[in-house]
Every structure is written in C-alpha cells, then in structure tokens.
Design an enzyme around this catalytic site. Structure first.
Site, mmCIF file in Angstrom:
data_model
loop_
_atom_site.group_PDB
_atom_site.id
_atom_site.type_symbol
_atom_site.label_atom_id
_atom_site.label_comp_id
_atom_site.label_asym_id
_atom_site.label_seq_id
_atom_site.Cartn_x
_atom_site.Cartn_y
_atom_site.Cartn_z
ATOM 1 N N LYS A 105 0.859 -1.180 0.000
ATOM 2 C CA LYS A 105 0.000 0.000 0.000
ATOM 3 C C LYS A 105 0.894 1.228 0.000
ATOM 4 C CE LYS A 105 -4.404 1.241 0.519
ATOM 5 N NZ LYS A 105 -5.630 0.625 0.028
ATOM 6 N N GLY A 204 -19.153 8.141 -0.370
ATOM 7 C CA GLY A 204 -18.191 8.389 -1.446
ATOM 8 C C GLY A 204 -18.436 7.432 -2.595
ATOM 9 N N VAL A 206 -17.789 4.281 -3.155
ATOM 10 C CA VAL A 206 -18.370 2.971 -2.856
ATOM 11 C C VAL A 206 -19.704 3.114 -2.129
ATOM 12 C CG1 VAL A 206 -17.998 0.750 -1.719
ATOM 13 C CG2 VAL A 206 -16.057 1.946 -2.706
HETATM 14 P P1 NAI Z 1 -14.224 8.042 -0.981
HETATM 15 O O1 NAI Z 1 -13.140 8.950 -0.567
HETATM 16 O O2 NAI Z 1 -14.831 8.178 -2.324
HETATM 17 O O3 NAI Z 1 -15.420 8.164 0.075
HETATM 18 C C1 NAI Z 1 -15.259 8.254 1.456
HETATM 19 C C2 NAI Z 1 -16.455 9.014 1.983
HETATM 20 O O4 NAI Z 1 -16.455 8.971 3.402
HETATM 21 C C3 NAI Z 1 -16.452 10.499 1.582
HETATM 22 O O5 NAI Z 1 -17.722 10.873 1.093
HETATM 23 C C4 NAI Z 1 -16.113 11.202 2.894
HETATM 24 O O6 NAI Z 1 -16.674 12.509 2.960
HETATM 25 C C5 NAI Z 1 -16.749 10.263 3.894
HETATM 26 N N1 NAI Z 1 -16.228 10.358 5.258
HETATM 27 C C6 NAI Z 1 -14.951 10.557 5.676
HETATM 28 N N2 NAI Z 1 -14.902 10.575 7.017
HETATM 29 C C7 NAI Z 1 -16.166 10.352 7.447
HETATM 30 C C8 NAI Z 1 -16.758 10.237 8.727
HETATM 31 N N3 NAI Z 1 -16.050 10.358 9.860
HETATM 32 N N4 NAI Z 1 -18.088 9.995 8.812
HETATM 33 C C9 NAI Z 1 -18.836 9.867 7.684
HETATM 34 N N5 NAI Z 1 -18.322 9.991 6.443
HETATM 35 C C10 NAI Z 1 -17.020 10.223 6.329
HETATM 36 O O7 NAI Z 1 -13.703 6.559 -0.723
HETATM 37 P P2 NAI Z 1 -14.246 5.194 -1.343
HETATM 38 O O8 NAI Z 1 -13.461 4.858 -2.543
HETATM 39 O O9 NAI Z 1 -15.731 5.234 -1.423
HETATM 40 O O10 NAI Z 1 -13.800 4.156 -0.217
HETATM 41 C C11 NAI Z 1 -14.512 4.063 1.011
HETATM 42 C C12 NAI Z 1 -13.803 3.065 1.911
HETATM 43 O O11 NAI Z 1 -13.760 1.801 1.273
HETATM 44 C C13 NAI Z 1 -12.343 3.414 2.248
HETATM 45 O O12 NAI Z 1 -12.064 2.960 3.551
HETATM 46 C C14 NAI Z 1 -11.557 2.608 1.246
HETATM 47 O O13 NAI Z 1 -10.252 2.322 1.702
HETATM 48 C C15 NAI Z 1 -12.402 1.359 1.180
HETATM 49 N N6 NAI Z 1 -12.229 0.612 -0.052
HETATM 50 C C16 NAI Z 1 -12.467 1.215 -1.263
HETATM 51 C C17 NAI Z 1 -12.286 0.504 -2.445
HETATM 52 C C18 NAI Z 1 -12.599 1.104 -3.755
HETATM 53 O O14 NAI Z 1 -12.639 0.363 -4.767
HETATM 54 N N7 NAI Z 1 -12.838 2.401 -3.853
HETATM 55 C C19 NAI Z 1 -11.803 -0.890 -2.409
HETATM 56 C C20 NAI Z 1 -11.680 -1.452 -1.085
HETATM 57 C C21 NAI Z 1 -11.861 -0.699 0.042
#
Ligand code: NAI
Length: 374
Positions: A105, A204, A206
């Site tokens: 990572k 976000g 996902v």
């Molecule tokens: P993203 O950055 O698009 O979305 C994250 C969302 O969480 C944002 O809307 C942000 O404002 C919100 N957020 C941050 N802190 C917060 C809190 N304390 N309370 C509520 N909302 C909060 O990220 P994405 O790509 O959607 O990923 C989400 C999670 O899934 C991450 O932990 C990532 O590591 C994990 N993940 C994502 C993958 C992918 O394909 N995008 C694959 C495997 C895991």
C-alpha cells in the site's frame, strides 16, 4: 529460502532528480502495526511536495498490490501506522480472494483537495518506477482514476486506469459489498432486502453506489457523511434519513455498512453499535483485531472487511493478468465473495470464534502452502 518479490535496492533515478528514496523498514519495525513487513520505503521530494510511503508487507503470493491513499495525516507516525495496517490488510485480501498478489500500500501525506499537483504526481511516478514493478498501485481515498491515468503515462506500475485498463474499481467493490451484505442477512435468516434498514457511513464512490443498489431493492437507508451536501443528496435520491456523523453507529438498523475510513469499530464504539450485522467497504474497520471478539459477544455478525471489499482488488488484479482484463471472468470472481463469507460465517459459528480469525486462517493456509512450495 523464501522467495520474495520485495526489492532490496532501488533503480537509481535518472538525470537530476530531486527525489530521495530511503529504506525505513528498521524505523517502521518499531511500530506495533509493523507485523513483519518485508520492506518500507520513504520517498521525499521537497521541491515537488512529495512525502510518500510505500509499504510492502508480504510478497509470497506475488508482487505487492494496493492502492495509493492521499491523506493529510498530522504526524509521520500516524501516516506510517495507517499505511502499514492497510498494506498488511492487502496481503490477507489477496490471499483470501485467491489472487496471485502480495500485500502493499502507498500513502502520500498531502491534502488531496489542495496539494496534489502535477509536480507531486511526477515525483511519485518516479518513486514507483524506481521500485521496478515490485509494487502495483491504483485508486484509494484521495487518489482518483484521473491520477492513475496521469501516472500510467509515466510508469507501468499502475492499474485501474481508463487507458486500456479496467477504470474505477469502486463500482465493482460496491457490487461485492452488496452481495456480501445480502449473504450476511441471509445467514441471519433474512432472504430479501425489501424493508431492511441499513445505516451507511460514508457516501463516497463505494458508499453511494452501495446505496443505489440497496435502494433499488427496497432497503430503508439512514446515512452520514462529513460532507453535508452528500447526505442531503442521498435524502433527495433515496429517501435516506441523514444523521450526524457521530450518530450513525448507534442507529438501530439491521445492518451497519461502514464505507468511510478505518478504525470505526473499537472497544469504545462497539457497546453503542445499533446494528447486529456489520457489512461495509471500509478497510481496517476494527481498531484492533481482538475487537472482533467484542462484536461476537454482542451478537454482531461481522463480515471481515478485506473479504467483503475485495471486489476492487479483484478488478485491478484482472487488469494485470497475462491476457489482459476480462470483465466476465472478473465479475464471476466477485460473485464468489458471498460464498467465501458463508464459509467463514459457518466455520466461525461452528468453532465459536470471531469471523476475522477464520478469515486470517484461510489467508495463512494459502500463504503457508505457497511458502512450502518455494
Ligand atoms: P471516498 O473517498 O470516495 O469516500 C469516502 C467518503 O467517506 C467520503 O464521502 C467522505 O466525505 C466520507 N467520510 C470521511 N470521514 C467520514 C466520517 N467520519 N463519517 C462519515 N463519512 C465520512 O472513498 P471510497 O473509494 O468510497 O472508499 C470508502 C472506503 O472503502 C475506504 O475505507 C476505502 O479504503 C475502502 N475501499 C475502497 C475501495 C474502492 O474500490 N474504492 C476498495 C476497497 C476498500
């Protein structure tokens, strides 16, 4: 001797590069999160604003594969801990999903909204190139498909690109989480989503797609995001009820789907958890591995994060396959996630052990078998 894919030395950057890469494995080994990482690299380029860590945990099954996170951690130690935990998680994720990749990572310490300049990404591309194909990376929080495309033009060690690649892995991750969430409900005797109450933390890439899928099958949604515009939009689009970010955990829903950052399930937060199923996308949902036992004692069925969220990894790994990306084969592999979870749930129940212990056991079985073959 154990075959390792982690580089012991680096390709020297050509020309007058301002990038300095140092091996910080010894420094990292002093942290609890280290867990026998093979190699940890620190890339620093003050002129171009790069401060990045690449952690390579275990390459028994293949080269390290894991996303690049861009996040403004307040201290270097906090960033290092974060990337070490994420990298270790990737080893387990690949192993359980049956991929021939190891765990790695990267973390760029920067604010993705303001600091991610072309110069910074140029310097990061140089760092990846210096690792000589031992680490492959792609999207993560703060690192977009556009960033991956930018890097791909400069180094081959990047997946999830739109140029001849598989594109954004998030919809595939969300699909896997959706299937896994339904498998967890089924394990608890709930065969349909209609009317099921799900609390989603993080809207976000996902989380939003997951909400779309849940809403389409009639689930009732309660949502929280630090970005108020997203919760408002979820209200308008899905009829979701928005709650404050510190209130989502206690919502008395049937399922809690953490889709923001890690560490949300801890000895402090678990006693107030409202749901009896945890099934979401976030990496490292547990503050400590042992916290899964607290969930178990509370009667909560926990879908181990790296099992349920493996869709994105499966998708980007497929792009690196010798024959190139095959969408059908990829989705068939993602469709195995609920089967894997069913097996984990059943074994955990039969042995009265936390689900993440069983998942780790499955990962180690595969890694140890590969070690014996080497
Ligand atoms: P993203 O950055 O698009 O979305 C994250 C969302 O969480 C944002 O809307 C942000 O404002 C919100 N957020 C941050 N802190 C917060 C809190 N304390 N309370 C509520 N909302 C909060 O990220 P994405 O790509 O959607 O990923 C989400 C999670 O899934 C991450 O932990 C990532 O590591 C994990 N993940 C994502 C993958 C992918 O394909 N995008 C694959 C495997 C895991």
């Amino acid at each position: 001797m154990l075959q390792t894919h982690a580089p012991r030395s680096l390709k020297t950057p050509v020309g007058k590069s301002t990038l300095a890469i140092t091996d910080i494995t010894a420094e990292a080994s002093r942290l609890d999160a280290f867990d026998d990482h093979e190699r940890v690299w620190h890339g620093r380029d003050e002129k171009r604003g790069l401060n990045a860590i690449v952690a390579i945990h275990d390459t028994t099954l293949g080269p390290g594969l894991g996303g690049t996170r861009v996040w403004p951690h307040e201290t270097f130690e906090a960033a290092l801990t974060d990337v070490l935990r994420l990298s270790r998680g990737m080893t387990f994720k690949s192993a359980v999903a049956g991929m021939d990749f190891g765990g790695g990572k990267a973390l760029i310490i920067a604010d993705p909204k303001t600091d991610k300049t072309p110069a910074l990404l140029e310097a990061y591309a140089e760092m990846l190139a210096a690792l000589e194909g031992q680490f492959f990376t792609g999207e993560d929080v703060g690192f977009t498909v556009a960033d991956a495309d930018f890097l791909r033009a400069r180094t081959p060690n990047v997946t999830g690109t739109t140029v001849g690649g598989s594109g954004n892995p998030s919809p595939v991750t969300a699909h896997g989480v959706f299937l896994g969430l339904k498998a967890a409900l089924k394990h608890r005797g709930v065969g349909r989503l209609d009317g099921v109450h799900v609390a989603v933390q993080g809207l976000g890439s996902v989380g939003w797609t997951l909400c779309e899928k849940l809403h389409a099958e009639g689930a009732r949604l309660t949502v929280a995001d630090i970005d108020a515009a997203r919760t408002r939009k979820a209200g308008e689009t899905f009829g979701a009820e928005p709650v404050a970010t510190d209130a989502i955990l206690a919502v008395p829903a049937q399922v809690f789907a953490p889709c923001a950052l890690g560490g949300v399930l801890s000895a402090t937060s678990i006693p107030s958890l409202g749901a009896r199923i945890v099934a979401g996308a976030a990496n490292n949902q547990l503050a400590r591995h042992e916290d899964a036992r607290l969930l178990m004692q509370r009667g909560v069925l926990y879908a181990p994060d790296y099992v349920i969220n493996a869709g994105g990894l499966i998708n980007v790994a497929a792009e690196l396959a010798p024959g190139g990306y095959d969408r059908e084969a990829t989705m068939a592999k993602v469709a195995e996630i609920p089967e894997t979870l069913r097996d984990i749930f059943e074994r955990a129940e039969a042995q009265d052990r936390p689900t993440n212990d069983i998942a780790a056991e499955i990962a180690y079985e595969r890694i140890n078998a590969a070690r014996k073959r080497h």
